[in-house]
Write an enzyme that holds these catalytic residues in place. Structure first.
Site, PDB file in Angstrom:
ATOM      1  CB  VAL A   3      -0.956   0.037   1.224  1.00 59.39           C
ATOM      2  CG1 VAL A   3      -2.033  -1.033   1.095  1.00 59.39           C
ATOM      3  CG2 VAL A   3      -0.190  -0.122   2.527  1.00 59.39           C
ATOM      4  CB  SER A   4       0.455   4.541  -1.484  1.00 55.00           C
ATOM      5  OG  SER A   4       0.275   3.943  -2.741  1.00 55.00           O
ATOM      6  CB  THR A   5      -0.155   6.273   3.032  1.00 57.15           C
ATOM      7  OG1 THR A   5      -1.469   5.728   3.236  1.00 57.15           O
ATOM      8  CG2 THR A   5      -0.151   7.107   1.753  1.00 57.15           C
TER       9      THR A   5
END
Length: 202
Positions: A3-5
């Protein structure tokens, strides 16, 4: 799994583990990462670790292509080739897998056709992953422009912890920008921006 964050959750992607078990695969390793898909594998510690550990005959399983990468097409192809150069194969859940059609009685031409079609499907998935990223970025820009026009834009909340880490690594430990990007699991653009802001305010 990616996931990105830090605020996002990897739980949904855990189903790939059950999928591997259904195929009766031995799970050699599970790699979970919170980093942008637009970073190269050298900037993503978990992906880098995965590639380093690959052996001939291994299969890398990913839920969707954009979980593996959102890099521009040439760099994304290079990443796929890096995995293949280790003798490993890619299995992407939402990309048709043609390996079941291969058999020992196939002619060279038949195998070449299957290889070409499989590569085409993977390339289309790579292009779509990047296009989706570009679409998201464009919608964000348009949303910000509208909010600014209506005096409602407040900007992104500053990540003080990340900013302090970057400043510490740069000015106290004298790490390179690339090293800081890897250590902080953020883009080079973010690192440069934080350092520039710090110099302006000091």
């Amino acid at each position: 799994m990616r996931v990105s964050t830090r605020e996002q959750d990897l739980t949904r992607q855990e189903k790939i583990i059950e999928e591997a078990k259904k195929f009766n695969y031995f799970i050699a390793g599970i790699y979970r990462e919170k980093a942008s898909g637009t970073l190269t594998h050298s900037q993503r510690p978990e992906l880098k670790k995965l590639i380093r550990s690959l052996q001939n005959g291994d299969i890398v399983m990913v839920e969707k292509m954009d979980r593996l990468t959102r890099l521009p097409f040439p760099q994304a192809v290079e990443l796929i080739q890096t995995i293949r150069n280790k003798g490993a194969q890619l299995y992407i859940s939402n990309v048709p897998d043609l390996s079941g059609f291969y058999n020992e009685n196939m002619t060279t031409l038949q195998k070449m056709i299957l290889d070409t079609v499989q590569n085409l499907l993977l390339n289309l998935a790579l292009i779509q992953a990047r296009d989706n990223y570009e679409d998201i970025r464009q919608r964000q820009k348009e949303g910000i422009a509208i909010a600014k026009a209506n005096n409602k834009y407040k900007g992104r909340k500053k990540n003080t912890e990340l900013h302090n880490k970057i400043i510490n690594y740069r000015f106290n430990k004298n790490l390179s920008l690339q090293q800081i990007s890897i250590m902080c699991k953020c883009s080079l653009t973010t690192v440069k921006k934080v350092i520039k802001e710090n110099k302006k305010n000091s």
